[in-house]
Design a protein around this motif. Structure first.
Motif, short mmCIF file in Angstrom:
data_model
loop_
_atom_site.label_atom_id
_atom_site.label_comp_id
_atom_site.label_asym_id
_atom_site.label_seq_id
_atom_site.Cartn_x
_atom_site.Cartn_y
_atom_site.Cartn_z
N LEU A 77 0.87 -1.17 0.00
CA LEU A 77 0.00 0.00 0.00
C LEU A 77 0.90 1.22 0.00
O LEU A 77 1.69 1.41 0.93
N GLU A 78 0.83 2.02 -1.07
CA GLU A 78 1.63 3.24 -1.17
C GLU A 78 0.73 4.45 -0.98
O GLU A 78 -0.31 4.56 -1.61
N ILE A 79 1.15 5.34 -0.09
CA ILE A 79 0.38 6.55 0.20
C ILE A 79 1.27 7.75 -0.05
O ILE A 79 2.39 7.82 0.47
N SER A 80 0.78 8.66 -0.87
CA SER A 80 1.57 9.87 -1.15
C SER A 80 0.63 11.07 -1.25
O SER A 80 -0.53 10.94 -1.64
N ALA A 81 1.15 12.22 -0.86
CA ALA A 81 0.39 13.46 -0.92
C ALA A 81 1.38 14.61 -1.13
O ALA A 81 2.54 14.53 -0.71
N LEU A 82 0.91 15.64 -1.77
CA LEU A 82 1.73 16.82 -2.03
C LEU A 82 2.22 17.42 -0.72
O LEU A 82 1.44 17.65 0.20
N GLY A 83 3.53 17.60 -0.58
CA GLY A 83 4.09 18.17 0.63
C GLY A 83 4.49 17.15 1.69
O GLY A 83 4.98 17.52 2.75
N TYR A 84 4.24 15.85 1.42
CA TYR A 84 4.58 14.78 2.36
C TYR A 84 5.46 13.75 1.64
O TYR A 84 5.37 13.57 0.44
N SER A 85 6.27 13.04 2.41
CA SER A 85 7.05 11.96 1.82
C SER A 85 6.16 10.74 1.61
O SER A 85 5.19 10.54 2.35
N LYS A 86 6.49 9.95 0.59
CA LYS A 86 5.71 8.75 0.28
C LYS A 86 5.88 7.71 1.39
O LYS A 86 6.97 7.54 1.92
N LYS A 87 4.80 7.04 1.73
CA LYS A 87 4.85 5.99 2.75
C LYS A 87 4.44 4.67 2.11
O LYS A 87 3.47 4.62 1.35
N GLN A 88 5.17 3.60 2.43
CA GLN A 88 4.86 2.28 1.92
C GLN A 88 4.56 1.34 3.09
O GLN A 88 5.33 1.29 4.05
N ILE A 89 3.47 0.62 2.97
CA ILE A 89 3.06 -0.32 4.01
C ILE A 89 2.93 -1.69 3.36
O ILE A 89 2.14 -1.86 2.42
N TYR A 90 3.72 -2.66 3.83
CA TYR A 90 3.66 -4.01 3.29
C TYR A 90 2.59 -4.80 4.04
O TYR A 90 2.52 -4.76 5.26
N ILE A 91 1.78 -5.53 3.29
CA ILE A 91 0.67 -6.29 3.85
C ILE A 91 0.83 -7.74 3.42
O ILE A 91 0.92 -8.03 2.23
N LYS A 92 0.85 -8.65 4.40
CA LYS A 92 0.96 -10.08 4.10
C LYS A 92 -0.23 -10.82 4.69
O LYS A 92 -0.69 -10.50 5.78
N ASN A 93 -0.72 -11.79 3.96
CA ASN A 93 -1.79 -12.68 4.41
C ASN A 93 -3.02 -11.93 4.91
O ASN A 93 -3.53 -12.21 5.98
N LEU A 94 -3.47 -10.98 4.13
CA LEU A 94 -4.68 -10.23 4.46
C LEU A 94 -5.89 -11.11 4.20
O LEU A 94 -6.12 -11.54 3.08
N LEU A 95 -6.66 -11.41 5.22
CA LEU A 95 -7.78 -12.34 5.08
C LEU A 95 -9.14 -11.72 5.38
O LEU A 95 -10.16 -12.35 5.19
N LYS A 96 -9.16 -10.50 5.88
CA LYS A 96 -10.44 -9.88 6.20
C LYS A 96 -10.33 -8.38 5.94
O LYS A 96 -9.26 -7.85 5.70
#
Length: 103
Positions: A77-96
């Motif tokens: 999951l990559e989240i980015s917005a103007l004026g902020y640094s990009k954030k990456q969140i790794y997701i494993k075995n998402l079941l719900k």
């Protein structure tokens, strides 16, 4: 003729195996900094460097992504917005359905 029909059915089951075992998952969250919500942030869901879903947060920083995934999918999951640094969140075995708040 039966041999061809069986081969064709096996082929279809291999091609569509992702669809057969896929589960509809909803990821929701709110993007904010320490003071306020971050509107119009880009939220990208990737599988193996391919974009599979995309959303933009609303005026209150809320977003929702719905997609079909399988049990063993490793997602990013990559989240980015103007004026902020990009954030990456790794997701494993998402079941719900999951809530992921960020920034």
């Amino acid at each position: 003729m039966n041999r061809y029909l069986i081969c064709f059915c096996l082929f279809l089951s291999m091609v569509n195996s992702h669809t057969f075992f896929a589960q509809e998952i909803e990821i929701i969250g709110k993007i904010s900094d320490s003071l306020t919500a971050v509107p119009r942030a880009n939220v990208i869901l990737k599988r193996e460097d391919k974009i599979i879903a995309f959303s933009i947060s609303d005026l209150y920083g809320s977003y929702k992504i719905t997609n079909s995934i399988t049990k063993n999918d490793n997602l990013l999951l990559e989240i980015s917005a103007l004026g902020y640094s990009k954030k990456q969140i790794y997701i494993k075995n998402l079941l719900k359905d999951t809530v992921i708040n960020s920034i």
